[in-house]
Write an enzyme that holds these catalytic residues in place. Structure first.
Site, PDB file in Angstrom:
ATOM      1  N   ASP A   1      -6.671 -44.114  -7.653  1.00 44.87           N
ATOM      2  CA  ASP A   1      -5.376 -43.442  -7.737  1.00 44.87           C
ATOM      3  C   ASP A   1      -4.409 -44.341  -8.512  1.00 44.87           C
ATOM      4  O   ASP A   1      -4.474 -44.390  -9.738  1.00 44.87           O
ATOM      5  CB  ASP A   1      -4.937 -43.154  -6.292  1.00 44.87           C
ATOM      6  CG  ASP A   1      -3.699 -42.311  -6.176  1.00 44.87           C
ATOM      7  OD1 ASP A   1      -3.569 -41.343  -6.931  1.00 44.87           O
ATOM      8  OD2 ASP A   1      -2.849 -42.607  -5.312  1.00 44.87           O
ATOM      9  N   THR A   2      -3.562 -45.110  -7.833  1.00 41.05           N
ATOM     10  CA  THR A   2      -2.665 -46.023  -8.552  1.00 41.05           C
ATOM     11  C   THR A   2      -3.452 -47.165  -9.196  1.00 41.05           C
ATOM     12  O   THR A   2      -2.986 -47.775 -10.148  1.00 41.05           O
ATOM     13  CB  THR A   2      -1.617 -46.639  -7.603  1.00 41.05           C
ATOM     14  OG1 THR A   2      -2.287 -47.451  -6.627  1.00 41.05           O
ATOM     15  CG2 THR A   2      -0.790 -45.567  -6.916  1.00 41.05           C
ATOM     16  N   GLY A   3      -4.618 -47.476  -8.625  1.00 39.97           N
ATOM     17  CA  GLY A   3      -5.451 -48.560  -9.145  1.00 39.97           C
ATOM     18  C   GLY A   3      -5.292 -49.865  -8.387  1.00 39.97           C
ATOM     19  O   GLY A   3      -6.081 -50.795  -8.578  1.00 39.97           O
TER      20      GLY A   3
ATOM     21  N   LYS B   1      -7.928 -40.181 -10.525  1.00 38.51           N
ATOM     22  CA  LYS B   1      -6.661 -39.481 -10.806  1.00 38.51           C
ATOM     23  C   LYS B   1      -5.875 -40.317 -11.806  1.00 38.51           C
ATOM     24  O   LYS B   1      -4.947 -41.027 -11.427  1.00 38.51           O
ATOM     25  CB  LYS B   1      -5.838 -39.396  -9.504  1.00 38.51           C
ATOM     26  CG  LYS B   1      -5.969 -38.122  -8.724  1.00 38.51           C
ATOM     27  CD  LYS B   1      -4.796 -37.934  -7.769  1.00 38.51           C
ATOM     28  CE  LYS B   1      -5.070 -38.495  -6.405  1.00 38.51           C
ATOM     29  NZ  LYS B   1      -4.049 -38.127  -5.389  1.00 38.51           N
TER      30      LYS B   1
ATOM     31  N   ASP C   1      -8.856 -38.274   3.602  1.00 34.76           N
ATOM     32  CA  ASP C   1      -8.037 -37.720   4.678  1.00 34.76           C
ATOM     33  C   ASP C   1      -6.593 -37.518   4.251  1.00 34.76           C
ATOM     34  O   ASP C   1      -6.144 -38.078   3.252  1.00 34.76           O
ATOM     35  CB  ASP C   1      -8.020 -38.687   5.862  1.00 34.76           C
ATOM     36  CG  ASP C   1      -7.152 -39.911   5.572  1.00 34.76           C
ATOM     37  OD1 ASP C   1      -7.391 -40.563   4.541  1.00 34.76           O
ATOM     38  OD2 ASP C   1      -6.221 -40.192   6.350  1.00 34.76           O
TER      39      ASP C   1
ATOM     40  N   ARG D   1     -11.507 -35.511   7.095  1.00 33.12           N
ATOM     41  CA  ARG D   1     -12.525 -36.341   6.442  1.00 33.12           C
ATOM     42  C   ARG D   1     -13.905 -35.686   6.487  1.00 33.12           C
ATOM     43  O   ARG D   1     -14.758 -35.972   5.654  1.00 33.12           O
ATOM     44  CB  ARG D   1     -12.637 -37.703   7.141  1.00 33.12           C
ATOM     45  CG  ARG D   1     -11.427 -38.588   6.987  1.00 33.12           C
ATOM     46  CD  ARG D   1     -11.775 -40.004   7.422  1.00 33.12           C
ATOM     47  NE  ARG D   1     -10.610 -40.852   7.632  1.00 33.12           N
ATOM     48  CZ  ARG D   1      -9.958 -41.505   6.673  1.00 33.12           C
ATOM     49  NH1 ARG D   1     -10.345 -41.386   5.417  1.00 33.12           N
ATOM     50  NH2 ARG D   1      -8.924 -42.265   6.949  1.00 33.12           N
TER      51      ARG D   1
HETATM   52  P1  IMP Z   1      -5.012 -46.724  -5.057  1.00 32.93           P
HETATM   53  O1  IMP Z   1      -4.930 -48.130  -4.553  1.00 32.93           O
HETATM   54  O2  IMP Z   1      -3.653 -46.106  -5.244  1.00 32.93           O
HETATM   55  O3  IMP Z   1      -5.912 -46.534  -6.241  1.00 32.93           O
HETATM   56  O4  IMP Z   1      -5.494 -45.875  -3.861  1.00 32.93           O
HETATM   57  C1  IMP Z   1      -6.727 -45.717  -3.470  1.00 32.93           C
HETATM   58  C2  IMP Z   1      -6.710 -45.216  -2.055  1.00 32.93           C
HETATM   59  O5  IMP Z   1      -5.664 -44.268  -1.818  1.00 32.93           O
HETATM   60  C3  IMP Z   1      -7.985 -44.460  -1.820  1.00 32.93           C
HETATM   61  O6  IMP Z   1      -8.956 -45.324  -1.301  1.00 32.93           O
HETATM   62  C4  IMP Z   1      -7.571 -43.400  -0.836  1.00 32.93           C
HETATM   63  O7  IMP Z   1      -7.767 -43.888   0.466  1.00 32.93           O
HETATM   64  C5  IMP Z   1      -6.104 -43.188  -1.039  1.00 32.93           C
HETATM   65  N1  IMP Z   1      -5.837 -41.933  -1.783  1.00 32.93           N
HETATM   66  C6  IMP Z   1      -5.392 -41.809  -3.040  1.00 32.93           C
HETATM   67  N2  IMP Z   1      -5.282 -40.526  -3.407  1.00 32.93           N
HETATM   68  C7  IMP Z   1      -5.704 -39.805  -2.342  1.00 32.93           C
HETATM   69  C8  IMP Z   1      -5.873 -38.399  -2.110  1.00 32.93           C
HETATM   70  O8  IMP Z   1      -5.609 -37.519  -2.957  1.00 32.93           O
HETATM   71  N3  IMP Z   1      -6.335 -38.057  -0.879  1.00 32.93           N
HETATM   72  C9  IMP Z   1      -6.651 -38.957   0.090  1.00 32.93           C
HETATM   73  N4  IMP Z   1      -6.528 -40.286  -0.104  1.00 32.93           N
HETATM   74  C10 IMP Z   1      -6.059 -40.701  -1.298  1.00 32.93           C
END
Ligand code: IMP
Ligand code: MG
Length: 174
Positions: A100-102, A128, A156, A162
Site C-alpha cells: 500500500d504506502t510501501g 495499490k 481485514d 479475514r
Molecule cells: P503499507 O505499509 O502501507 O504498504 O501497508 C501494508 C499493510 O497495510 C498491509 O499489510 C495491510 O495489513 C494493510 N492494508 C493496506 N491496504 C489495505 C486494504 O485495502 N485492506 C486491508 N488492509 C490493508
C-alpha cells in the site's frame, strides 16, 4: 464507523487460485530458504503460496502494526518477532497481503538486509500503487488494484472479514 462489504467480489477465489499457481511457478525459478510472512494479513496467502511452490523453505512470521483500527496508516511500522529470525546468509522471501504506502515492506526488507540475509525478495498478493508514499516495488505481485480498501483472503477491516475466500471492497458507512 461501520463498514459495508461489497456483494460481489473484486477478485474471485478462482482468480486468486490461478494467480497463486502462476506466482508459485515464478518463485520456483529462484528458490528461497526462508519465507517471512507479515502477520496478520498474510497468513492465508503464505499458506496457499508455500504449498503451491512445493519446495520446503523454513516459514516464519513477523507481526507488523501500521494499521490499528480501520483504514488509516500510522506512517511508521513496528515489527515483533524479528529478533527470532535466523536470516544470516540466507535467501529470504518477504510475503505480505498488500503493498500500500510501501512503509511495511521497505522497512522490513531494510531490517532483514542489515541482519545479514544473502538476498531479500518480496511477494505481495495485491499492489495499490496509487497509495505509495515511499519508493518500493515488490519482486512478485499477484494483482494491481485501484485505490480501494479491500478485505478477504486474510485482509481485514478492524479485525473482520479475514476468512472470506475472495477479495471484496469495503466502504465506510456513517
Ligand atoms: P503499507 O505499509 O502501507 O504498504 O501497508 C501494508 C499493510 O497495510 C498491509 O499489510 C495491510 O495489513 C494493510 N492494508 C493496506 N491496504 C489495505 C486494504 O485495502 N485492506 C486491508 N488492509 C490493508
Ligand atoms: Mg498487513
Amino acid at each position: 464507523m461501520t463498514y459495508k462489504v461489497s456483494g460481489v467480489p473484486l477478485i474471485s477465489a478462482d482468480e486468486i487460485h490461478k494467480r497463486v499457481a502462476a506466482l508459485a511457478e515464478e518463485l520456483r525459478a529462484y528458490p528461497c530458504d526462508l519465507y517471512v510472512g507479515v502477520l496478520t494479513g498474510a497468513f492465508v496467502f503464505v499458506a496457499d503460496l508455500v504449498r503451491a511452490v512445493g519446495t520446503d523453505p523454513e516459514i516464519a512470521f513477523v507481526k507488523s502494526s501500521s494499521y490499528r483500527n480501520g483504514c488509516v496508516s500510522c506512517g511508521t511500522v513496528t515489527f515483533s518477532g524479528l529478533e527470532k529470525l535466523n536470516v544470516k546468509g540466507r535467501r529470504v522471501l518477504l510475503i505480505d497481503d498488500i503493498l500500500d504506502t510501501g512503509h511495511t515492506l521497505k522497512e522490513l526488507s531494510a531490517h532483514i538486509s542489515v541482519m545479514g540475509a544473502a538476498s531479500v525478495r518480496s511477494c505481495v498478493l495485491l499492489d495499490k500503487p496509487a497509495r505509495r508514499e515511499v519508493a518500493f516495488e515488490a519482486d512478485y505481485k499477484g494483482f494491481t488494484i485501484e485505490n480501494l480498501f479491500v478485505v478477504g483472503y486474510g485482509l481485514d477491516v478492524a479485525g473482520e472479514h479475514r476468512a472470506l475466500s475472495d477479495i471484496r471492497t469495503v466502504t465506510e458507512e456513517r
